[in-house]
Structures are given as structure tokens and as C-alpha cells.
Design an enzyme around this catalytic site. Sequence first.
Site, mmCIF file in Angstrom:
data_model
loop_
_atom_site.group_PDB
_atom_site.id
_atom_site.type_symbol
_atom_site.label_atom_id
_atom_site.label_comp_id
_atom_site.label_asym_id
_atom_site.label_seq_id
_atom_site.Cartn_x
_atom_site.Cartn_y
_atom_site.Cartn_z
ATOM 1 N N SER A 1 -3.845 -0.800 -1.142
ATOM 2 C CA SER A 1 -4.187 -0.460 0.226
ATOM 3 C C SER A 1 -5.708 -1.703 0.189
ATOM 4 C CB SER A 1 -5.304 0.845 -0.192
ATOM 5 O OG SER A 1 -5.847 0.545 -0.565
ATOM 6 N N GLY B 1 -1.732 4.384 -5.861
ATOM 7 C CA GLY B 1 -3.371 3.915 -6.071
ATOM 8 C C GLY B 1 -3.774 5.757 -6.870
ATOM 9 N N CYS C 1 -0.148 11.185 6.580
ATOM 10 C CA CYS C 1 0.288 9.849 6.235
ATOM 11 C C CYS C 1 1.267 9.543 5.370
ATOM 12 C CB CYS C 1 -1.066 8.987 6.622
ATOM 13 S SG CYS C 1 -0.877 7.198 6.172
ATOM 14 N N CYS D 1 -8.645 6.853 9.091
ATOM 15 C CA CYS D 1 -9.441 5.193 9.529
ATOM 16 C C CYS D 1 -8.622 5.058 10.895
ATOM 17 C CB CYS D 1 -7.479 4.692 8.434
ATOM 18 S SG CYS D 1 -6.242 6.069 8.964
#
Length: 355
Positions: free
Chosen positions: A10, A125, A101, A199
Site C-alpha cells: 500500500s 501487511g 475491500c 480511503c
Amino acid sequence: MAKKALIAMSGGVDSSVAAYLMQQQGCDCTGVTLKLYDSENEGAGKTCCSLDDVEDARSVCRKLGIPHLVCNFKDCFEETVIARFIRAYEAGSTPNPCIDCNRFIKFDRLMRRADELGFDCVVTGHYAIVTYDEARGRRVLKKAVDRSKDQSYVLYPLTRAQLDKIIFPLGGLTKDETRAIAERLGFINARKHDSQDICFVPDGNYARFIEERTGKTYPCGDFVDESGRVLGEHKGIIRYTVGQRKGLGLALPHPMYVKEKNLAENKVVLCDNAALFSKELLANDVTLSAIDAITEPLRVTARVRYNQKEQPATVYAVDDDTIRVVFDEPQRAISKGQAVVLYQNDTVLGGATIL
């Protein structure tokens, strides 16, 4: 032959360290950053997926000497995350787009792309653990060692097949240990702040985002108490969530909270704090990974929101895709559209969407 690992990067410190750890394990690693949406303020917010994030991920890949890809999943993200988010708010729910997502993008679309490209596994992660459970005879999802960063709640939709191909290298680390590794390696993002907002709504103004996207206006209506007495005027039903107290714009003699939203009559029902508590819920769209089915009453602990500590409960199957969860003690502000996630000790059994 080295295992081929596709690392979802990301641009943040967590996925960067995950890439390094997989490389240290001898894997043939490739980083990939997902292009999910267009933003007028890319690089300016506290979210993921901006142009700055792509560059940070690319910088880390150069330092590690691994290839870096960018995959454009904007159309899929629009359909399976943003559009679902808007529909949920319009239906009076409080959605969790991060779960969608993970479910539809990272662990469906991306995993299918990884298969097409010949990768053996997908790595992220996230702070969670996937391990083989001898007693269950399968790989299972467990809570991370760093409980303050544990992300198992938003990962519950992972299926058995996906758990066989996913790796979370950070599950045994604390956040401080992750940052220390990044600093030692000189990663550009070692002290980068975690993304905090949804986001595609970086300013947190969900109502404005929905109105701009849909071109609709959501009319004012009545705030009412549980008896139906009018208390004032609300500014559009999508602006309120269950349990909300601040921002109602009312002068009341004592604190009142949003209990429910009556879409049919365009009313927002307010109540005292005590009336927000309930002992049970119904949920559907069930995903189970550590067990095959709920065939009899099952003792679990359960969360109904991300930051909640698990609470003792019993879960019952209503039908193949609906469960009823009865808590030992009443829970506050159970919200339609959020997830209920079921645990036994550290293991995630599965979860569902609250009805």
C-alpha cells in the site's frame, strides 16, 4: 524452486516490512500496488492508495531489488466497495467498506490475478496470523500477537481456500518492532502515519460524498423519541449512525442517542443511553472458515465492532445463511450493516453482516 510471492504493498510501513520478511525467507517476491479510485487530493490525506503511496511502495521495492507492479482495479472497487457503501447508507445501515475491500478486492480480485500470473501466495501487511490447526485439520485465522493492532475482525470473510494461499508475516510482531525493522533498513516510510480514514472519503464527510456521487438530496425529517414525540428536525437520514450523540443539533434536557432510522417515514429515533443495549442480533451473509457449519448452539466470543473486546455469547443457526447471536450481557449500539465476528479463544470461526 523458490516460492513466488505477490506482496500487496500500500505504500505503508507494514506491507513494506512484510515484503522484506518474505524475501528473507527466500521467496521470489514481487510488489504490487492497487489503483482503486481517483482522488482530487491524492497525496494530501491520511488514507492509502494515493500517488504518493505508489511512489513509496516503488521506492521500497527498489531498495529490496524486487519488481513492482501497479494493478488498476478501479472498476471493481467502484462496484463492490463504493457502490455497496452508498446503498448501505441509503438503506439505513452503517457499512464497513474496509471489510468489503478485503473481501472483494485484496482476497478475491487480487488473488485471482496472482493465480493468473503464476504466484504461489499473496502476502499483506495485516496484523493477523494464519496457521495450520492440527485438531481442525485446516489452516485457520487467528488474532495477532499485538492485540492493539489486531486486524482479524476485518479479515473474517477469508475462506478456507483463500487461507491456504495467504500469508501475514507481521502477525507475530508488534507495531514498534515493525517500525524498527523499517528504520534499520532505511525505508522511506519507516515513520509514515497509519491510514486512518476511509480511503475514498478522506475528510470523513460521508453524507457529502454520497450526495455528490448520487446527485441526490436526502430530505429533512423528524427526530422523534421512542414514543413518537417530535423532538426536532434532522438534516437527512444518511447523516446519522446508531449510537450517535454529537452533531444532532438539538437542545435537549439530557443526552439522547440515535437508536434507529425509520426510512419509510424518514424519521430518526432517539433514546436514552440505556435503550441502546440489546442482548441479541440476527446476521446473514455468513462466512465460516474454521468450522464447516453451525449445527447446534455454539459457545463463542463475539465482536460487533472493530475496536470492541470479544464478548461471551451463544450462536444459533437460523438457516444456511443466517445466524442468531445471543450475548451473555447486553451490548451497546449494535448496528445494522456492521459485522459480527465469532471467535473461540484466538481463532476466528467466521462472521456475518448484522441485520
